[in-house]
Design an enzyme around this catalytic site. Structure first.
Site, PDB file in Angstrom:
ATOM      1  N   ALA A 288      16.548  25.348 -44.553  1.00  0.00           N
ATOM      2  CA  ALA A 288      17.001  26.445 -43.711  1.00  0.00           C
ATOM      3  C   ALA A 288      18.121  25.971 -42.802  1.00  0.00           C
ATOM      4  CB  ALA A 288      15.835  26.969 -42.879  1.00  0.00           C
ATOM      5  N   SER A 289      18.909  26.892 -42.361  1.00  0.00           N
ATOM      6  CA  SER A 289      19.990  26.627 -41.421  1.00  0.00           C
ATOM      7  C   SER A 289      20.863  25.497 -41.968  1.00  0.00           C
ATOM      8  CB  SER A 289      19.407  26.335 -40.041  1.00  0.00           C
ATOM      9  OG  SER A 289      20.398  26.360 -39.060  1.00  0.00           O
ATOM     10  N   GLY A 290      20.934  24.354 -41.271  1.00  0.00           N
ATOM     11  CA  GLY A 290      21.752  23.244 -41.749  1.00  0.00           C
ATOM     12  C   GLY A 290      21.256  22.678 -43.063  1.00  0.00           C
TER      13      GLY A 290
ATOM     14  N   TYR B   5      22.815  24.818 -45.484  1.00  0.00           N
ATOM     15  CA  TYR B   5      24.260  24.575 -45.462  1.00  0.00           C
ATOM     16  C   TYR B   5      24.640  23.344 -46.280  1.00  0.00           C
ATOM     17  CZ  TYR B   5      28.967  24.298 -43.467  1.00  0.00           C
ATOM     18  OH  TYR B   5      30.326  24.254 -43.296  1.00  0.00           O
TER      19      TYR B   5
END
Length: 178
Positions: A146-148, A151
């Site tokens: 999730a998130s980073g 990414y």
């Protein structure tokens, strides 16, 4: 059987879910007998691995690069409880070793991270993209990417996620009260 579980060991045997109940010594004896070897021929896992018996002698290999933990700009050397942290410096070292190793023909990036620092995530993604240009890569998302974590998975390579994987772009999983 699933609806009736969980089972204690004797009931699991009775239900046919396990073959036998043995102490370690009994299991070792049964295995040596089944394998037709003496007890002196048995080695533990550490002895086996140090002997190199299971290691491939030649040919190409696939590297498994594990990105597990919070993504931090710098390591706090365990002061903040980041026993498992992903930092750009540590990832760069591993990526460089993989990139320069001619015996490695491909990479599996295993991501298990709730995210963290955006700048650190961007630096890691850049390093992974450069690696991806040199060697084929597949991204495997674990429990959370999730998130980073999401990414750094966006290198453009194939991504495998599971039904239970928590994943999403920057800002989806965490919020900060202001």
């Amino acid at each position: 059987l699933v609806d009736q579980g969980p089972f204690l060991a004797p009931k699991a045997k009775e239900a046919g879910l396990i073959d036998d109940l043995l102490y370690e010594r009994q299991a070792r004896e049964a295995l040596t007998e089944a394998a037709g070897v003496g007890t002196k021929d048995v080695v533990n896992a550490r002895q086996y691995l140090s002997s190199g018996a299971g290691a491939p002698r030649r040919g190409k290999r696939v590297a498994v690069l594990a990105a597990q933990g919070d993504i931090l700009r710098f390591s706090s050397d365990g002061l903040l409880g980041d026993d498992q942290a992903i930092t750009p410096a540590a990832m760069s070292r591993l990526i460089r070793r993989i990139s320069e190793n001619d015996a490695i023909s491909g990479v599996i990036l295993r991501v298990d991270s709730p995210g963290g620092d955006a700048l650190a995530s961007d630096e890691i993604l850049n390093s992974l993209r450069m690696l991806s240009k040199k060697k084929p890569m597949v991204i495997s998302m674990s429990d959370a990417a999730a998130s980073g974590g999401y990414y750094i998975s966006m290198t453009g390579d194939p991504v495998i996620a599971y039904h239970g994987t928590i994943t999403g772009s920057i800002g989806v999983i965490y919020g900060k009260a202001n």
